[in-house]
Design a protein around this motif. Sequence first.
Motif, PDB file in Angstrom:
ATOM      1  N   ASN A  22      -5.163   2.917 -13.798  1.00 35.29           N
ATOM      2  CA  ASN A  22      -6.032   2.144 -12.913  1.00 35.29           C
ATOM      3  C   ASN A  22      -6.905   3.063 -12.067  1.00 35.29           C
ATOM      4  O   ASN A  22      -8.107   2.843 -11.903  1.00 35.29           O
ATOM      5  CB  ASN A  22      -5.182   1.238 -12.019  1.00 35.29           C
ATOM      6  N   ARG A  23      -6.309   4.147 -11.566  1.00 35.28           N
ATOM      7  CA  ARG A  23      -7.099   5.096 -10.762  1.00 35.28           C
ATOM      8  C   ARG A  23      -8.171   5.768 -11.625  1.00 35.28           C
ATOM      9  O   ARG A  23      -9.291   6.004 -11.174  1.00 35.28           O
ATOM     10  CB  ARG A  23      -6.203   6.185 -10.157  1.00 35.28           C
ATOM     11  N   HIS A  40       2.406   1.698  -3.479  1.00 33.41           N
ATOM     12  CA  HIS A  40       1.341   2.217  -4.346  1.00 33.41           C
ATOM     13  C   HIS A  40       1.146   3.711  -4.104  1.00 33.41           C
ATOM     14  O   HIS A  40       1.043   4.512  -5.041  1.00 33.41           O
ATOM     15  CB  HIS A  40       0.058   1.434  -4.028  1.00 33.41           C
ATOM     16  N   HIS A  65     -10.873   3.336 -12.091  1.00 37.34           N
ATOM     17  CA  HIS A  65     -11.596   3.207 -10.823  1.00 37.34           C
ATOM     18  C   HIS A  65     -12.660   4.310 -10.680  1.00 37.34           C
ATOM     19  O   HIS A  65     -13.818   4.045 -10.390  1.00 37.34           O
ATOM     20  CB  HIS A  65     -10.568   3.286  -9.686  1.00 37.34           C
ATOM     21  N   HIS A 102      -6.768  -4.080   5.146  1.00 32.62           N
ATOM     22  CA  HIS A 102      -6.184  -4.685   6.351  1.00 32.62           C
ATOM     23  C   HIS A 102      -4.900  -4.012   6.801  1.00 32.62           C
ATOM     24  O   HIS A 102      -4.343  -4.379   7.823  1.00 32.62           O
ATOM     25  CB  HIS A 102      -5.947  -6.191   6.138  1.00 32.62           C
ATOM     26  N   ASP A 126     -15.751  -0.686  -0.970  1.00 35.77           N
ATOM     27  CA  ASP A 126     -14.510  -0.609  -1.748  1.00 35.77           C
ATOM     28  C   ASP A 126     -13.486  -1.488  -1.035  1.00 35.77           C
ATOM     29  O   ASP A 126     -12.951  -1.124   0.014  1.00 35.77           O
ATOM     30  CB  ASP A 126     -14.073   0.857  -1.809  1.00 35.77           C
ATOM     31  N   ALA A 136      -8.924  -0.847  -0.322  1.00 33.75           N
ATOM     32  CA  ALA A 136      -9.113   0.574  -0.638  1.00 33.75           C
ATOM     33  C   ALA A 136      -7.812   1.331  -0.862  1.00 33.75           C
ATOM     34  O   ALA A 136      -7.725   2.219  -1.692  1.00 33.75           O
ATOM     35  CB  ALA A 136      -9.891   1.233   0.503  1.00 33.75           C
ATOM     36  N   GLY A 137      -6.781   0.985  -0.109  1.00 30.80           N
ATOM     37  CA  GLY A 137      -5.528   1.736  -0.200  1.00 30.80           C
ATOM     38  C   GLY A 137      -5.593   3.016   0.630  1.00 30.80           C
ATOM     39  O   GLY A 137      -6.579   3.306   1.315  1.00 30.80           O
ATOM     40  N   VAL A 139      -3.299   2.249   6.484  1.00 32.06           N
ATOM     41  CA  VAL A 139      -4.605   2.736   6.015  1.00 32.06           C
ATOM     42  C   VAL A 139      -5.474   3.084   7.219  1.00 32.06           C
ATOM     43  O   VAL A 139      -6.145   4.120   7.251  1.00 32.06           O
ATOM     44  CB  VAL A 139      -5.290   1.679   5.114  1.00 32.06           C
ATOM     45  N   VAL A 191       0.826  -1.209   0.000  1.00 35.80           N
ATOM     46  CA  VAL A 191       0.000   0.000   0.000  1.00 35.80           C
ATOM     47  C   VAL A 191       0.862   1.261   0.000  1.00 35.80           C
ATOM     48  O   VAL A 191       0.538   2.261  -0.639  1.00 35.80           O
ATOM     49  CB  VAL A 191      -1.017  -0.008   1.173  1.00 35.80           C
ATOM     50  N   ALA A 246     -10.055  -4.898   8.096  1.00 32.96           N
ATOM     51  CA  ALA A 246     -10.271  -6.347   8.118  1.00 32.96           C
ATOM     52  C   ALA A 246      -9.626  -6.959   6.895  1.00 32.96           C
ATOM     53  O   ALA A 246      -9.309  -6.270   5.925  1.00 32.96           O
ATOM     54  CB  ALA A 246     -11.773  -6.656   8.134  1.00 32.96           C
ATOM     55  N   ASP A 247      -9.478  -8.273   6.968  1.00 32.21           N
ATOM     56  CA  ASP A 247      -8.915  -9.040   5.863  1.00 32.21           C
ATOM     57  C   ASP A 247     -10.059  -9.504   4.978  1.00 32.21           C
ATOM     58  O   ASP A 247     -11.018 -10.105   5.468  1.00 32.21           O
ATOM     59  CB  ASP A 247      -8.162 -10.247   6.456  1.00 32.21           C
ATOM     60  N   TYR A 253     -11.056  -4.378  -5.735  1.00 32.27           N
ATOM     61  CA  TYR A 253      -9.729  -4.079  -6.247  1.00 32.27           C
ATOM     62  C   TYR A 253      -9.554  -4.785  -7.592  1.00 32.27           C
ATOM     63  O   TYR A 253      -9.573  -6.009  -7.677  1.00 32.27           O
ATOM     64  CB  TYR A 253      -8.723  -4.551  -5.211  1.00 32.27           C
TER      65      TYR A 253
END
Length: 196
Positions: free
Chosen positions: A56-57, A22, A60, A106, A77, A80-81, A110, A19, A129-130, A168
């Motif tokens: 990609n953004r 990115h 999105h 996760h 989402d 999310a990043g 973030v 993340v 969360a995962d 994603y």
Amino acid sequence: MTAFPDVPPGVDPTRPSPVRVHDYFLGGTHNYPVDREAAERLKATVPDIVDAMLANRGFHGRAARWIARQGVRQFIDIGAGLPTRNNTHEAVRRVLPEARVVYVDHDPMVAAYSGPLLAADGTTTLVTADWRDPGAVLGDPGLRRLIDLADGLELVPPYTGADGVMTYAGLWGAEDIEAADTEGSRGIYCGVARRP
Ligand SMILES: C[S@@+](CC[C@H](N)C(=O)[O-])C[C@H]1O[C@@H](n2cnc3c(N)ncnc32)[C@H](O)[C@@H]1O
């Protein structure tokens, strides 16, 4: 005093994280030297990587607005990043100001930087969360406050929809790339569905 005085809990600034790499590629500031070094090594191998991330953004944001134009008001989402420009809630609200957006990620970075930002806005939230644990994602009280889920709905990565789910795009690979695309020009696909 450590070399990283402001490191959020759970974040390891000595190892690169996807993340934060990115974030660096997108011009963000929530990254450490180890992430920037990893990013530059990656860029040396894949020179188009920054263009790909920006494309990609763009995709999105366009996809999010298109979904909102279909009347979808609830978005999850997943992956999310870190906050960047034209985040999902900003994209969809240009179309539907009342849209509700729940971000799932996760990564502790973030949680540190996106969580407080979103908490200030009563119609978005972050679930830390995962995504491999759909019960934790869909059972999260913050998500339940914003998203109206039908009983029995299951979230099966990479996608099963609530009213609207944004996932994603990197998760969407063709099962058989050769059969799907003999030119090799498309390695990633994205799918969107709506519960009837
Ligand atoms: C490359 S970023 C994508 C950010 C943004 N969605 C975009 O397309 O620009 C992928 C994100 O997925 C998150 N992620 C990876 N594995 C995850 C998992 N198992 N559960 C939740 N989030 C995960 C990472 O922490 C990272 O923030």
